[in-house]
Design a protein around this motif. Structure first.
Motif, PDB file in Angstrom:
ATOM      1  N   MET A  75       0.821  -1.210   0.000  1.00 44.83           N
ATOM      2  CA  MET A  75       0.000   0.000   0.000  1.00 44.83           C
ATOM      3  C   MET A  75       0.855   1.261   0.000  1.00 44.83           C
ATOM      4  N   ARG A  76       2.070   1.161   0.543  1.00 45.35           N
ATOM      5  CA  ARG A  76       2.936   2.333   0.600  1.00 45.35           C
ATOM      6  C   ARG A  76       3.260   2.874  -0.783  1.00 45.35           C
ATOM      7  N   ARG A  77       3.199   2.018  -1.764  1.00 41.23           N
ATOM      8  CA  ARG A  77       3.558   2.445  -3.118  1.00 41.23           C
ATOM      9  C   ARG A  77       2.556   3.432  -3.709  1.00 41.23           C
ATOM     10  N   VAL A  78       1.393   3.534  -3.094  1.00 40.82           N
ATOM     11  CA  VAL A  78       0.388   4.448  -3.632  1.00 40.82           C
ATOM     12  C   VAL A  78       0.237   5.697  -2.780  1.00 40.82           C
ATOM     13  N   ARG A  79       1.130   5.860  -1.776  1.00 39.21           N
ATOM     14  CA  ARG A  79       1.088   7.077  -0.972  1.00 39.21           C
ATOM     15  C   ARG A  79       2.504   7.483  -0.596  1.00 39.21           C
ATOM     16  N   PRO A  80       2.779   8.778  -0.421  1.00 34.96           N
ATOM     17  CA  PRO A  80       4.134   9.233  -0.120  1.00 34.96           C
ATOM     18  C   PRO A  80       4.560   8.834   1.277  1.00 34.96           C
ATOM     19  N   GLU A  81       5.875   8.765   1.466  1.00 33.27           N
ATOM     20  CA  GLU A  81       6.438   8.426   2.764  1.00 33.27           C
ATOM     21  C   GLU A  81       7.438   9.481   3.188  1.00 33.27           C
ATOM     22  N   ARG A  82       7.654   9.606   4.489  1.00 34.56           N
ATOM     23  CA  ARG A  82       8.638  10.538   5.024  1.00 34.56           C
ATOM     24  C   ARG A  82      10.043  10.019   4.728  1.00 34.56           C
ATOM     25  N   PRO A  83      10.943  10.852   4.206  1.00 35.36           N
ATOM     26  CA  PRO A  83      12.316  10.399   3.963  1.00 35.36           C
ATOM     27  C   PRO A  83      12.993  10.009   5.269  1.00 35.36           C
ATOM     28  N   VAL A  84      14.121   9.301   5.154  1.00 33.08           N
ATOM     29  CA  VAL A  84      14.865   8.916   6.351  1.00 33.08           C
ATOM     30  C   VAL A  84      15.303  10.170   7.083  1.00 33.08           C
ATOM     31  N   GLY A  85      15.052  10.198   8.374  1.00 38.53           N
ATOM     32  CA  GLY A  85      15.412  11.387   9.145  1.00 38.53           C
ATOM     33  C   GLY A  85      15.459  11.040  10.606  1.00 38.53           C
ATOM     34  N   GLU A  86      14.888  11.906  11.416  1.00 40.67           N
ATOM     35  CA  GLU A  86      15.003  11.708  12.846  1.00 40.67           C
ATOM     36  C   GLU A  86      14.088  10.611  13.361  1.00 40.67           C
ATOM     37  N   HIS A  87      13.087  10.210  12.538  1.00 35.84           N
ATOM     38  CA  HIS A  87      12.196   9.142  12.958  1.00 35.84           C
ATOM     39  C   HIS A  87      12.418   7.913  12.083  1.00 35.84           C
ATOM     40  N   SER A  88      11.524   6.987  12.164  1.00 37.96           N
ATOM     41  CA  SER A  88      11.611   5.752  11.396  1.00 37.96           C
ATOM     42  C   SER A  88      11.747   6.047   9.909  1.00 37.96           C
ATOM     43  N   PRO A  89      12.569   5.260   9.165  1.00 38.48           N
ATOM     44  CA  PRO A  89      12.811   5.554   7.754  1.00 38.48           C
ATOM     45  C   PRO A  89      11.620   5.319   6.845  1.00 38.48           C
ATOM     46  N   THR A  90      10.557   4.707   7.335  1.00 42.49           N
ATOM     47  CA  THR A  90       9.418   4.430   6.463  1.00 42.49           C
ATOM     48  C   THR A  90       8.123   4.959   7.059  1.00 42.49           C
ATOM     49  N   LEU A  91       8.217   6.004   7.858  1.00 44.25           N
ATOM     50  CA  LEU A  91       7.050   6.501   8.562  1.00 44.25           C
ATOM     51  C   LEU A  91       6.225   7.433   7.686  1.00 44.25           C
ATOM     52  N   PRO A  92       4.980   7.100   7.392  1.00 44.83           N
ATOM     53  CA  PRO A  92       4.143   7.980   6.584  1.00 44.83           C
ATOM     54  C   PRO A  92       3.899   9.308   7.279  1.00 44.83           C
ATOM     55  N   ASP A  93       3.618  10.348   6.499  1.00 45.97           N
ATOM     56  CA  ASP A  93       3.414  11.680   7.055  1.00 45.97           C
ATOM     57  C   ASP A  93       2.236  11.756   8.017  1.00 45.97           C
ATOM     58  N   ILE A  94       1.242  10.865   7.827  1.00 42.50           N
ATOM     59  CA  ILE A  94       0.049  10.969   8.652  1.00 42.50           C
ATOM     60  C   ILE A  94       0.266  10.422  10.051  1.00 42.50           C
ATOM     61  N   ASP A  95       1.399   9.688  10.286  1.00 43.24           N
ATOM     62  CA  ASP A  95       1.645   9.110  11.598  1.00 43.24           C
ATOM     63  C   ASP A  95       2.314  10.131  12.517  1.00 43.24           C
ATOM     64  N   VAL A  96       2.012  10.048  13.780  1.00 44.54           N
ATOM     65  CA  VAL A  96       2.665  10.885  14.776  1.00 44.54           C
ATOM     66  C   VAL A  96       3.384   9.957  15.739  1.00 44.54           C
ATOM     67  N   PRO A  97       4.710   9.777  15.571  1.00 44.04           N
ATOM     68  CA  PRO A  97       5.427   8.781  16.347  1.00 44.04           C
ATOM     69  C   PRO A  97       5.766   9.251  17.747  1.00 44.04           C
ATOM     70  N   ASP A  98       6.065   8.294  18.589  1.00 41.66           N
ATOM     71  CA  ASP A  98       6.646   8.565  19.888  1.00 41.66           C
ATOM     72  C   ASP A  98       8.156   8.530  19.672  1.00 41.66           C
ATOM     73  N   PRO A  99       8.848   9.665  19.682  1.00 41.64           N
ATOM     74  CA  PRO A  99      10.279   9.689  19.358  1.00 41.64           C
ATOM     75  C   PRO A  99      11.112   8.742  20.219  1.00 41.64           C
ATOM     76  N   GLU A 100      10.780   8.651  21.524  1.00 42.03           N
ATOM     77  CA  GLU A 100      11.557   7.787  22.403  1.00 42.03           C
ATOM     78  C   GLU A 100      11.390   6.326  22.003  1.00 42.03           C
ATOM     79  N   LEU A 101      10.136   5.928  21.719  1.00 42.63           N
ATOM     80  CA  LEU A 101       9.868   4.554  21.303  1.00 42.63           C
ATOM     81  C   LEU A 101      10.575   4.257  19.990  1.00 42.63           C
ATOM     82  N   GLU A 102      10.471   5.180  19.033  1.00 41.81           N
ATOM     83  CA  GLU A 102      11.114   4.982  17.742  1.00 41.81           C
ATOM     84  C   GLU A 102      12.622   4.829  17.918  1.00 41.81           C
ATOM     85  N   ALA A 103      13.225   5.618  18.797  1.00 39.34           N
ATOM     86  CA  ALA A 103      14.668   5.555  19.000  1.00 39.34           C
ATOM     87  C   ALA A 103      15.080   4.205  19.567  1.00 39.34           C
TER      88      ALA A 103
END
Length: 293
Positions: A75-103
């Motif tokens: 499904m990711r192929r039909v929607r954009p994803e956030r580039p690799v950065g401070e959070h998970s490398p495949t985290l969609p823009d609509i998600d709001v991560p817990d930075p500590e958990l992601e780390a």
């Protein structure tokens, strides 16, 4: 058991598996929130199933989570994803991560590995993660992918090369390979040493795995055209031309059961490598199809 007791029992068993399922989902998806979603969806499917009919709940849940994750990757192929950065490398823009958990999760898996996994096709990623990281047999991975165990093995192998930084092998001319292997078999059976040398690259390498060496007629490595030609000249009488995972090779069988598979690497019309494999796990997963000698 009554319905309430059954739900309680399933909930307890599910919680026993939750941590491992989250680990599986995170390594496949690379996103904490998405991993949580996949595991929650697995619980919903389990709660709607007949728990008494599931013999291996852990295996069942792993299969379900694998299928859910595969669908999510596609499904990711039909929607954009956030580039690799401070959070998970495949985290969609609509998600709001817990930075500590992601780390914590990224540190456990390895951010570099997650970045490489992101470059794999969904089927490759799932086959690699389930087999190499969680020791799930290819026979169990194959139904998730809708492919044969041999195809699942190939997908995991391709992913493994990418993860290890090994370049993909060049495209193979299947028709030319069949021609070369057929000529090799004829020269071997006929004891035509000169023809064998002509078919072999000067730096050809013959490799035999431990199972083949244990049969007593092989050594682990033989190098050079003359040495390899001498090894095969006048032999291979019982070998049969066979498609080995879709490419021409040879197989020696005993009472109808494959014992040794000969895989060939052909480059520019010459054989650059021959691999003899008799490992039981390999023989179980390799895809073989007969060819006329």
């Amino acid at each position: 058991m009554d319905e309430v007791a059954g739900d309680d029992w399933l909930a307890v068993r599910f919680e026993e598996n939750r941590s491992r399922l989250l680990d599986v989902a995170y390594r496949i998806l690379g996103s904490g929130p998405e991993a949580e979603d996949a595991v929650q969806e697995a619980w919903i499917r389990l709660s709607r199933s007949d728990g008494d009919a599931i013999d291996n709940l852990g295996g069942w849940l792993t299969t379900v989570v694998g299928r859910i994750c595969l669908d999510m990757l596609r499904m990711r192929r039909v929607r954009p994803e956030r580039p690799v950065g401070e959070h998970s490398p495949t985290l969609p823009d609509i998600d709001v991560p817990d930075p500590e958990l992601e780390a914590v999760q990224a540190d456990t898996v390895g951010l570099a590995l997650l970045v490489v996994l992101q470059t794999l096709a969904p089927a490759e990623r799932l086959a690699f993660v389930l087999h190499d990281m969680f020791a799930v047999p290819y026979d169990d991975i194959a139904p998730i992918l809708g492919k044969s165990p041999a195809a699942a093995r190939q997908l995991a192998s391709r992913a493994r090369r990418r993860v290890q930084g090994t370049p993909e092998p060049p495209a193979v001319d299947a028709a030319r390979q069949k021609e070369v292997v057929r000529a090799f078999l004829a020269a071997s059976r006929g004891g035509d040493f000169a023809a064998l040398v002509e078919l072999l690259d000067p730096e050809v390498v013959l490799r035999s795995d431990a199972a083949v060496v244990s049969l007593g007629n092989a050594v682990p490595v033989v190098s050079g055209a003359a040495a390899v030609a001498g090894t095969f000249s006048g032999r291979a009488q019982a070998a049969r031309l066979t498609l080995v995972d879709g490419l021409a090779g040879l197989v020696w069988s005993y009472r109808g059961d494959p014992q040794v598979v000969f895989s060939f690497t052909v480059t520019d019309g010459r054989i650059t490598a021959i691999d003899l494999r008799g490992d039981a796990e390999y023989l179980q997963g390799v895809e073989l199809a007969s060819l006329k000698d």
